[in-house]
Design a protein around this motif. Structure first.
Motif, PDB file in Angstrom:
ATOM      1  N   LYS A  58      22.471 -21.718  15.075  1.00  0.00           N
ATOM      2  CA  LYS A  58      23.691 -21.667  15.886  1.00  0.00           C
ATOM      3  C   LYS A  58      23.689 -20.398  16.725  1.00  0.00           C
ATOM      4  N   THR A  59      24.417 -20.432  17.833  1.00  0.00           N
ATOM      5  CA  THR A  59      24.548 -19.212  18.632  1.00  0.00           C
ATOM      6  C   THR A  59      25.123 -18.071  17.803  1.00  0.00           C
TER       7      THR A  59
ATOM      8  N   ARG B  62       7.813 -24.497  25.597  1.00  0.00           N
ATOM      9  CA  ARG B  62       8.716 -25.290  24.750  1.00  0.00           C
ATOM     10  C   ARG B  62       8.268 -26.745  24.647  1.00  0.00           C
TER      11      ARG B  62
ATOM     12  N   ARG C  41       9.359 -19.608  27.656  1.00  0.00           N
ATOM     13  CA  ARG C  41      10.029 -20.903  27.823  1.00  0.00           C
ATOM     14  C   ARG C  41       9.091 -22.003  28.306  1.00  0.00           C
TER      15      ARG C  41
ATOM     16  N   ASP D  87      29.985 -23.071  18.050  1.00  0.00           N
ATOM     17  CA  ASP D  87      28.663 -23.326  18.616  1.00  0.00           C
ATOM     18  C   ASP D  87      28.659 -23.152  20.132  1.00  0.00           C
ATOM     19  N   ASP D  88      29.730 -22.575  20.675  1.00  0.00           N
ATOM     20  CA  ASP D  88      29.839 -22.280  22.095  1.00  0.00           C
ATOM     21  C   ASP D  88      29.856 -20.762  22.268  1.00  0.00           C
TER      22      ASP D  88
ATOM     23  N   ARG E 248      23.102 -31.595  16.476  1.00  0.00           N
ATOM     24  CA  ARG E 248      22.323 -32.519  17.311  1.00  0.00           C
ATOM     25  C   ARG E 248      21.025 -32.970  16.656  1.00  0.00           C
TER      26      ARG E 248
ATOM     27  N   THR F  90      22.449 -26.799  16.113  1.00  0.00           N
ATOM     28  CA  THR F  90      23.708 -27.049  16.806  1.00  0.00           C
ATOM     29  C   THR F  90      23.628 -26.538  18.241  1.00  0.00           C
ATOM     30  N   GLY F  91      24.513 -27.035  19.087  1.00  0.00           N
ATOM     31  CA  GLY F  91      24.618 -26.548  20.454  1.00  0.00           C
ATOM     32  C   GLY F  91      23.300 -26.585  21.191  1.00  0.00           C
ATOM     33  N   ASP F  92      23.060 -25.562  22.017  1.00  0.00           N
ATOM     34  CA  ASP F  92      21.842 -25.492  22.822  1.00  0.00           C
ATOM     35  C   ASP F  92      20.822 -24.522  22.246  1.00  0.00           C
TER      36      ASP F  92
ATOM     37  N   MET G 126      17.690 -22.807  20.809  1.00  0.00           N
ATOM     38  CA  MET G 126      16.279 -23.152  20.969  1.00  0.00           C
ATOM     39  C   MET G 126      15.429 -22.283  20.063  1.00  0.00           C
TER      40      MET G 126
END
Length: 558
Positions: free
Chosen positions: A490-491, A175, A172, A497-498, A513, A528-530, A532
């Protein structure tokens, strides 16, 4: 009870030349890496080009949970089970990334008595493909910064460099970084960052390229930056694509290994499905289709990610289609989707199963939208009760799909012969009766394609595009790359996406996003979403449990 690595270390492997002979490959067409793994020669493609294809079986799954599903284990076991019932089957899988191996997920070579071996080699350096991809990627990054340092004839805008460095490890801290510090001799300081190797466009290109010429052409099309006037700068303008191709020439050759029961397995390429397109290489799959009567392959994570991308991206580029899809689930995972805590999954709970089975139902419905028949494989655990098993069987019967209880983890190929027979029966019954179709027309506008996937597969009410995403889409369309497939990052844990919304979420929208162009790969990536593209290590990394003794014996790898 033996661990996965202990089971693998007891395997009686055949020399790779013998595995090759099983599927009609002479020693002239293999390039051994030791005794038990080999690259398959480029000349083998020419030799087999006129041979008809076998049947293609895609293995996918419900959304993954902490309870585990065992998709790769089922894939490996199904290939072994096919051999048990007298079928000529070849397995085609992705290569593991070191990120999950040392992170939280562990290896990706199956489990129990359904593994691909040599397990330690495969999960670690294997034949060096990941390192070659990393080197080629970072060569291009070095060329970008060197060009700027040497006068910047292309007038590259340092604020708009798109191509990032990579490494095949979760880190991380990389990043967001700054490069070029230390004065004039070290170049110009600028913001940069790392992706994990399996999320890079180079990985996608390797998995989608038809041959070396196509590989080089795709590398040249990579959009690396914009100039100070807002014009695109492609990799070809920087030179070095020939050198990148040279680094990748051996990595482009598929790898031949075997299962614990000596079933041939081709492993090649390894993009993640949550941040990339999630399938092994087209070359490996096409080769397997020529070598076996049945090819078993898998797509990453749940069917909402891996299977959708397999159908809409890989099948589109390769001009192939699956004859059957095996959808993997566990009763434990379905109860987790029904709200049961991980610690309570061993207790019978038919009510929770009834609530959570909506996730399985949605994936069955989604796969049918591609016109492909489905067989459900329940990866059986010893805690599964008879009442829970009967409920699953009744549910699948009502949906008109075959279901098989697979005990592959504990019994290897013998534990999946019922699944193998049902897959073969399903293929035979549906031959000539189904018509494969993509989910969307690639010529549609980018936003329309994203909306179709969100509504049809994720079951979202709609899509929200951020201002940054809207701007990126307009730029991509202006460059003339709007008529490409879409790869959504996506997750994996939810249809939405949550990651916290389990089962079949309702009354939600997908938020895009950012949108990026992978011109070399030939698709557009919507984030999408968070999600990474450089994961981090967990609090207790799997690396902490791995060791190697003075004789070179590895332990703790799973």
């Amino acid at each position: 009870m033996l661990t996965d690595i202990e089971i693998a270390q007891q395997a009686k492997m055949l020399k790779i030349t013998e595995i090759a002979k099983k599927i009609g490959i002479s020693e002239d067409y293999i390039e051994p890496y030791g005794h038990y793994k080999a690259k398959l020669s480029e000349h083998l493609f020419d030799k087999l080009k006129d041979k008809p294809n076998g049947k293609l079986i895609l293995v996918t799954a419900i959304n993954p949970t902490p309870a585990g599903e065992g998709k790769t284990t089922i894939s490996v076991g199904l290939a072994e089970s096919m051999a048990k019932i007298g079928k000529n089957a070849v397995l085609a899988l992705r290569e593991p990334s070191l990120g999950p191996v040392f992170g939280i997920k562990g290896g990706a070579a199956g489990g129990g008595y359904a593994q691909v071996v040599p397990m330690e080699d495969i999960n670690l350096h294997f034949t060096g493909d990941m390192h070659a991809i990393t080197a080629a990627n970072n060569l291009l990054c070095a060329l970008i910064d060197n060009h700027i340092h040497q006068g910047n004839v292309l007038r590259i805008d340092q604020r708009r460099i798109l191509f990032k460095r990579c490494m095949d490890m979760n880190d991380r801290a990389l990043r967001e970084i700054v490069v070029g510090l230390g004065g004039k001799v070290n170049g110009f300081p600028r913001e940069d960052g790392f992706q994990i190797t399996v999320a890079t466009e180079i990985m996608a290109i390797l998995c989608l390229a038809a041959d070396l010429d196509d590989l080089k052409a795709r590398l040249e099309r990579i959009l690396v930056a914009y100039d100070l006037d807002g014009n695109p700068v492609y990799a070809k303008a920087l030179g070095g694509c020939g050198a990148m191709t040279a680094l990748l020439k051996d990595a482009l050759k598929p790898n031949l290994v075997q299962t614990l029961e000596n079933t041939p397995a081709i492993m090649h390429g390894g993009p993640f499905a949550n941040i990339a397109h999630g399938c092994n290489s087209i070359r490996a799959t096409k080769l397997a289709l020529k070598l076996g009567d049945y090819t078993i392959t898998e797509a990453g994570f749940g069917a909402d990610l891996g299977a959708e991308k397999f159908m809409d991206i890989k099948c589109r580029f390769a001009s192939i289609s699956p004859d059957c899809v095996v959808l993997v689930a566990t009763i434990r995972a379905l109860k987790y989707n029904g709200g049961v805590a991980k610690t309570e999954l061993g207790a019978e709970n038919v009510d929770a199963l009834k609530k959570g089975i909506v996730n399985l139902k949605t994936h069955i419905e989604n796969i049918r939208k591609f016109g492909v028949p489905v067989v459900v494989a329940i990866n059986r655990f010893h805690t599964d009760s008879e009442a829970e098993i009967q409920y699953i069987k009744g549910f699948c019967s009502e949906m008109g799909v075959s279901v098989s209880l697979a005990e592959i983890f504990a019994k290897g190929g013998e534990g999946g012969t019922d699944l193998a027979r049902k897959v073969c029966d399903t293929i035979e019954k549906n031959e000539g009766k189904t018509e494969f179709k993509y989910l969307y027309d690639e010529k549609l506008p980018i936003k329309d394609k994203i909306s179709i996937i969100a509504k049809e597969i994720y079951r979202a009410d709609g899509v929200v595009f951020t201002a940054q995403a809207e701007k990126s889409i307009k730029e991509i369309e202006k460059l003339g790359f709007s008529q490409t497939p879409v790869c959504i990052a996506k997750t994996q844990y939810s249809l939405s996406d949550d990651p916290n919304k389990l089962g079949k979420p309702e009354n939600f929208e997908i938020t895009v996003r950012e949108v990026k162009l992978s011109a070399g790969a030939g698709f557009v990536v919507a984030l999408t979403g968070d999600i990474m593209t450089m994961p981090g290590l967990p609090k207790q990394p799997a690396a902490n449990s791995i060791d190697c003794d003075n004789c070179g014996n590895i332990s703790g790898l799973f």
